[in-house]
Scaffold this active site. Structure first.
Site, PDB file in Angstrom:
ATOM      1  N   HIS A  86       0.843  -1.195   0.000  1.00  0.00           N
ATOM      2  CA  HIS A  86       0.000   0.000   0.000  1.00  0.00           C
ATOM      3  C   HIS A  86       0.874   1.240   0.000  1.00  0.00           C
ATOM      4  O   HIS A  86       1.970   1.250   0.560  1.00  0.00           O
ATOM      5  CB  HIS A  86      -0.947   0.027   1.207  1.00  0.00           C
ATOM      6  N   HIS A 145       0.896   5.177   1.137  1.00  0.00           N
ATOM      7  CA  HIS A 145       0.258   6.240   1.914  1.00  0.00           C
ATOM      8  C   HIS A 145       0.380   7.542   1.119  1.00  0.00           C
ATOM      9  O   HIS A 145       1.477   7.891   0.658  1.00  0.00           O
ATOM     10  CB  HIS A 145       0.991   6.479   3.233  1.00  0.00           C
TER      11      HIS A 145
END
Ligand code: DGP
Length: 136
Positions: free
Chosen positions: A99, A101
């Site tokens: 992922h 951010h």
């Protein structure tokens, strides 16, 4: 193997505040909102980290992260954006699903702290550069 939390969000088993979705990528608000508008961008296919994600998928994720960062400046009035991906626990990764951010920044003391100390003293930089270059 137990599904990680982001696989559960992708499969609709856990709710999220969706920002963007296509067949490969999902983006949603990070639950912690380190700063207002903190977003996570993930591939729908499971890969543990950025380092093990195929290039094409990684590019799709980064493309959406870039667009969201642009919107955070335009819409939320952020003065800057941190684009961050933690690989493995030692680097602060807590969810083992790649992922990115996207963290809008409003001022230096706004909830996000990243400290980069100068630890270069005593290192053999020419040798270090050579070793990394030769292993690429
Ligand atoms: P990292 O530490 O880089 O692995 O970041 C994981 C992030 O995931 C952390 O900022 C909090 C966020 N997070 C954890 N669980 C959930 C959840 O159930 N929903 C949402 N939206 N975010 C979550």
């Amino acid at each position: 193997m137990e599904k990680d939390i982001f696989c559960k969000i992708i499969d609709g088993e856990i709710p999220c505040y969706k920002i963007y979705e296509d067949q490969d990528v999902l983006a949603f608000l990070d639950i912690s909102q380190v700063t207002k508008g903190h977003v996570l961008v993930v591939p729908k296919e499971h890969y543990e980290t950025f380092l093990s994600t195929p290039q094409e998928t990684m590019h799709k994720v980064m493309d959406i992260a870039q667009r969201i960062g642009q919107v955070e400046i335009k819409l939320l009035g952020a003065k800057g954006v941190n684009i961050l991906t933690n690989c493995y626990e030692a680097a602060g990764q807590s969810v083992p699903h790649f992922h990115v951010h996207v963290i809008p920044r409003y001022e230096k003391r706004d909830g996000f702290i990243l400290e980069m100390k100068d630890n270069s003293k005593g290192l053999n930089l020419p040798q270090l550069a050579e070793d990394i270059k030769n292993t690429l």
